[in-house]
Design a protein around this motif. Structure first.
Motif, short mmCIF file in Angstrom:
data_model
loop_
_atom_site.label_atom_id
_atom_site.label_comp_id
_atom_site.label_asym_id
_atom_site.label_seq_id
_atom_site.Cartn_x
_atom_site.Cartn_y
_atom_site.Cartn_z
N GLU A 144 -24.87 -51.92 43.22
CA GLU A 144 -23.63 -51.77 43.99
C GLU A 144 -22.53 -52.69 43.48
OE1 GLU A 144 -26.65 -51.70 45.08
OE2 GLU A 144 -26.77 -49.81 46.18
N LEU A 145 -22.88 -53.93 43.20
CA LEU A 145 -21.88 -54.85 42.65
C LEU A 145 -21.50 -54.46 41.23
CD1 LEU A 145 -23.01 -58.33 44.04
CD2 LEU A 145 -21.14 -56.86 44.84
N GLY A 146 -22.44 -53.88 40.50
CA GLY A 146 -22.12 -53.37 39.16
C GLY A 146 -21.06 -52.29 39.22
N TRP A 147 -21.21 -51.35 40.16
CA TRP A 147 -20.20 -50.29 40.31
C TRP A 147 -18.88 -50.87 40.80
CZ3 TRP A 147 -21.34 -46.60 37.36
CH2 TRP A 147 -22.63 -46.10 37.26
N ALA A 148 -18.94 -51.91 41.65
CA ALA A 148 -17.70 -52.58 42.07
C ALA A 148 -17.02 -53.23 40.87
CB ALA A 148 -18.00 -53.62 43.15
#
Length: 177
Positions: A144-148
């Motif tokens: 999720e933080l990667g996509w952010a």
């Protein structure tokens, strides 16, 4: 004009530009692999790209540490930030560039599996139960933080282009030449 390794008040030096654009290419590779994993699961493309995810991730984390140290060394020489929002955006980018792989390393350790990249063991594995809080943290936040981070990178690109068009301050040339 002579090639300047160090940053100055008008533009970034060769080392800063190399780190910036080199990491941009590695992020393109990394996010291509993550996208292939989502959209083309069990394909040759996914296997090819995803197979390098850990290695490229470790390389990116190493480069971001070098980049932070280089930025601190050049802080007094660097071109000034053009706005508070630009400064906050860059801080958010750096924060995620550090947090995403750190969370992945925590998950990797907690899994008990060894981490080997470039033929070196960075983390030995262990036998027994995995450490659930570590694997849960990685499962919850890494992707999720990667996509952010990808969204912030896209915003960074758009804002650099728009800034040049709307204010006639071509910030891209500070990092491009």
């Amino acid at each position: 004009m002579a090639l300047s390794l160090m940053d100055n008040s008008k533009r970034y030096g060769a080392i800063s530009r190399f780190l910036h654009w080199g990491m941009a290419l590695l992020f393109l590779w990394q996010f291509s692999g993550a996208t292939a994993r989502v959209l083309f699961e069990d394909s040759a493309l996914e296997s090819f790209l995803w197979g390098t995810h850990r290695t490229v991730g470790v390389l990116l984390m190493s480069l971001v540490v070098i980049r932070v140290l280089w930025a601190l060394l050049n802080m007094s020489r660097r071109p000034p930030s053009l706005s508070v929002m630009a400064k906050l955006g860059h801080l958010a980018l750096y924060g995620l560039m550090i947090a995403v792989p750190t969370i992945a390393l925590i998950r990797q350790y907690g899994s008990g599996r060894a981490l080997e990249v470039f033929g070196m063991t960075l983390m030995p594995g262990f036998e027994g139960e995995s450490i659930s809080w570590m694997t849960d943290l990685g499962g919850l936040l890494h992707g999720e933080l990667g996509w952010a981070l990808l969204a912030l990178i896209a915003g960074h690109i758009v804002m650099a282009i728009l800034h040049g068009k709307l204010t006639h301050h071509d910030v891209l040339t500070r990092m491009a030449r």
